[in-house]
Design an enzyme around this catalytic site. Structure first.
Site, PDB file in Angstrom:
ATOM      1  N   ASP A 118       0.837  -1.208   0.000  1.00  0.00           N
ATOM      2  CA  ASP A 118       0.000   0.000   0.000  1.00  0.00           C
ATOM      3  C   ASP A 118       0.868   1.254   0.000  1.00  0.00           C
ATOM      4  OD1 ASP A 118       0.951  -0.336   2.589  1.00  0.00           O
ATOM      5  OD2 ASP A 118      -1.001  -0.884   3.425  1.00  0.00           O
ATOM      6  N   ASN A 170      -7.290  -2.981  14.006  1.00  0.00           N
ATOM      7  CA  ASN A 170      -8.687  -3.241  13.621  1.00  0.00           C
ATOM      8  C   ASN A 170      -8.814  -4.470  12.712  1.00  0.00           C
ATOM      9  OD1 ASN A 170      -7.695  -2.363  11.190  1.00  0.00           O
ATOM     10  ND2 ASN A 170      -9.040  -0.580  10.981  1.00  0.00           N
TER      11      ASN A 170
END
Ligand code: PGA
Length: 241
Positions: A67, A132
């Site tokens: 990313d 998360n």
């Protein structure tokens, strides 16, 4: 899925670096998927050491990063281009023309997946996890069929990553990430997690049902994953066993 629990971060990094170095020795022309963040830093340092000792070469290796933030120039110190150059690429014999990031393909992010395919697919993907449960920047709720694309970072990730920026306001809101289906196509995955703040995400990923609410849980369906945790990250799964 093989789960290895090491005593601490240093031992986790040594284990990971050894697996990656052995893989490179056996497959000197392989395609690596690379992760950024704090977790793989020591693994990269140890790979540089192994390179300097003459144990491995990156001359014929191609890399695809997971990313990158949108709208950060590669020279920006917070960009993942900068991170990779500083930590790894500038210290080894890799050809920079063989190192790729999803934002290089903006706005046609799906061409990243095509480029990976043309390179023969990712042979070994290094992967971390967010608190998360995200993998790459595939935030909770991302489709398992997702390909490389631009995404909005969620509040949790912006907060977690603000430690690398002067202020939380400076954290980019958008990024480009390999999709979950892109990651799942990697032939082998080495997954790393360290620290107490990951224990919940690790438990949710590997001890519960596969769910888009916890993107990393899809790894339960991958045929060739090595999970390397330190004791702190493994705490909740260790208690379950
Ligand atoms: P970290 O990030 O290694 O800095 O904890 C991992 C991730 O968010 O995927």
């Amino acid at each position: 899925m093989k789960i290895i629990v090491e005593e601490n971060y240093q031992m986790l990094s040594e284990r990971a670096a050894k697996i990656i170095a052995d893989f490179i020795k056996k497959n000197p022309k392989c395609v690596l998927g690379l992760a950024t963040g704090s977790t793989p830093i020591e693994t990269y340092n140890l790979l540089v050491e192994k390179y300097k000792k003459g144990g491995i070469s990156f001359k014929n290796i191609t890399t695809f990063n997971l990313d990158e933030y949108s709208k950060l120039a590669p020279k920006n110190e917070q960009s993942y281009h900068f991170f990779m150059n500083k930590l790894l690429f500038s210290k080894i014999d890799i050809a920079l023309k063989n190192t790729f990031f999803p934002t290089d393909f903006s706005p046609n992010f799906e061409n990243y997946d095509k480029k990976i395919k043309e390179a023969g697919g990712i042979d070994l993907q290094i992967l971390g996890i967010g608190t998360n449960g995200h993998i790459g920047f595939n935030e909770p709720g991302s489709k398992f069929s997702s390909k490389t694309r631009q995404v909005l970072l969620n509040k949790n990730t912006i907060k977690d990553n603000s430690r690398f920026f002067k202020s939380i306001k400076d954290v980019p809101k958008k990024a480009a990430t390999m999709g979950i289906s892109t990651i799942m196509k990697a032939k082998k995955i080495i997954f790393l997690a360290s620290g107490e703040n990951k224990k919940e995400a690790i438990y949710n990923s590997f001890c519960k049902k596969v769910s888009t609410k916890v993107p990393a849980s899809i790894l339960q369906k991958h045929k060739n994953v090595i999970v390397i945790l330190d004791k702190a990250a493994a705490e909740k799964i260790a208690k379950k066993e």
